[in-house]
Write a protein that holds these residues in place. Sequence first.
Motif, short mmCIF file in Angstrom:
data_model
loop_
_atom_site.label_atom_id
_atom_site.label_comp_id
_atom_site.label_asym_id
_atom_site.label_seq_id
_atom_site.Cartn_x
_atom_site.Cartn_y
_atom_site.Cartn_z
N GLY A 224 -0.93 5.98 -11.06
CA GLY A 224 -0.28 4.67 -11.10
C GLY A 224 1.20 4.71 -11.36
N PHE A 225 1.93 5.52 -10.60
CA PHE A 225 3.36 5.63 -10.77
C PHE A 225 4.10 4.96 -9.62
N GLU A 226 5.40 4.74 -9.80
CA GLU A 226 6.22 4.07 -8.79
C GLU A 226 6.18 4.79 -7.44
N ALA A 227 6.28 6.12 -7.47
CA ALA A 227 6.30 6.89 -6.22
C ALA A 227 5.02 6.68 -5.42
N PHE A 228 3.89 6.59 -6.11
CA PHE A 228 2.63 6.34 -5.41
C PHE A 228 2.63 4.95 -4.79
N GLY A 229 3.15 3.95 -5.52
CA GLY A 229 3.22 2.60 -4.97
C GLY A 229 4.03 2.55 -3.69
N MET A 230 5.17 3.25 -3.68
CA MET A 230 6.00 3.30 -2.47
C MET A 230 5.28 3.98 -1.32
N GLN A 231 4.67 5.12 -1.61
CA GLN A 231 3.97 5.89 -0.58
C GLN A 231 2.82 5.08 0.01
N ARG A 234 4.15 2.15 2.20
CA ARG A 234 4.64 2.66 3.49
C ARG A 234 3.47 2.93 4.44
N HIS A 235 2.42 3.53 3.87
CA HIS A 235 1.23 3.82 4.68
C HIS A 235 0.62 2.53 5.23
N GLY A 256 7.08 0.08 -6.95
CA GLY A 256 7.09 0.92 -5.76
C GLY A 256 6.85 0.12 -4.49
N VAL A 257 5.94 -0.85 -4.57
CA VAL A 257 5.65 -1.72 -3.42
C VAL A 257 6.90 -2.50 -3.02
N LEU A 258 7.57 -3.10 -3.99
CA LEU A 258 8.76 -3.90 -3.70
C LEU A 258 9.88 -3.04 -3.11
N LYS A 259 10.02 -1.81 -3.58
CA LYS A 259 11.04 -0.92 -3.03
C LYS A 259 10.72 -0.55 -1.58
N ALA A 260 9.41 -0.34 -1.28
CA ALA A 260 9.02 -0.03 0.09
C ALA A 260 9.29 -1.20 1.02
N LEU A 261 9.07 -2.42 0.54
CA LEU A 261 9.35 -3.60 1.35
C LEU A 261 10.85 -3.74 1.60
#
Length: 348
Positions: A224-231, A234-235, A256-261
């Motif tokens: 449950g870390f930020e990097a996983f949320g981003m990854q 993106r997927h 992480g989700v918000l950064k990917a968006l």
Amino acid sequence: MPARGKATIRDVACRAGVSTATVSRVLSNHGPVSEDVRMRVQQAIHALGYRPNRIARSFRTQRSNFIGLIISDVENPFYTSLVRAVEDTAYAQGYSLLLCNSDEDVEKERAYIQFMADERVAGVIGSPASEQETSFAPLFDAGIPVVSVDRRSLRTPVDTVLLDNLASARDLTRYLIARGHRRIAAILPNLSITSGRERLAGFVQAMQEAGLPVDPALICEGKGFEAFGMQAMRHLLGLSDPPTAVFAGNNLITLGVLKALQERGLRMAEDIEVAGHDEMPWMSLLAKPIIVAAQPIREMGQRAMDLLLARMNGDAQPPREVKLPPRLVVHQQLNATAKAAACGEARR
């Protein structure tokens, strides 16, 4: 054989053929130890050149003044707030904290649990890295009471303080459904921990209640870390039929989700809607609204410490579980009128 002067308490225990707890009793001259065992331990200490840690030794002599706290990620604001709540309650009762960070690593957690047992702390509050694998047995063997917070430990049942994770995930998903979304994704922390598993159950329950299919392709699970949320985000965005909304299973995943968006130039609440778990201070600065399930973190920490103090004072009841309700909150940036009103209120 370890280099002389570099030996650990475990090396001494292994050479003497005893437990680390027995070595601790010899070092502290506290507790029953036969003369034969004492001699074997002292010979092992001499042979290995073992030098007890000065700070750890002070812990042994003041065991009633230290509470162990083992959390998964001290950089996660949820755990930072939890630590503060536990520390405030402990300090008011004359105790200090010994804080350890497991990084969701069962082996690292196991080493910290053994350390707490060896140093004979007064009690331990832990957030297990795994429901199935985490074992508090070394603490029980040393007569040290334990309380689990945020997650359960199934191998060694103990008093537990939790959020109602199923209800929080279910209510957030119902919110997204009420907003007209039908293709909803879930990005969740490890399913081997209470929060991940129960939040998945709440997500599935809400989808099934609404007669919506639960597409396995839209469920992502990991640390449950930020990097996983981003990854994970993106997927999901790369799918031929991406989701129109996403339930993010904790605060760092949400970030992480918000950064990917942002990375894709997508507009939250317009191109895709996000429901997050746990509050973070920056959420009120978002230009678009986001709904989150806020946890009563301070109450969780206080209740966990209260249960631990009761055990330390001889409470022998069967293990209890305290489940606290979430609170749904919509965060969005204040507009100019609201800001002016807020500033005017603050000046009064």
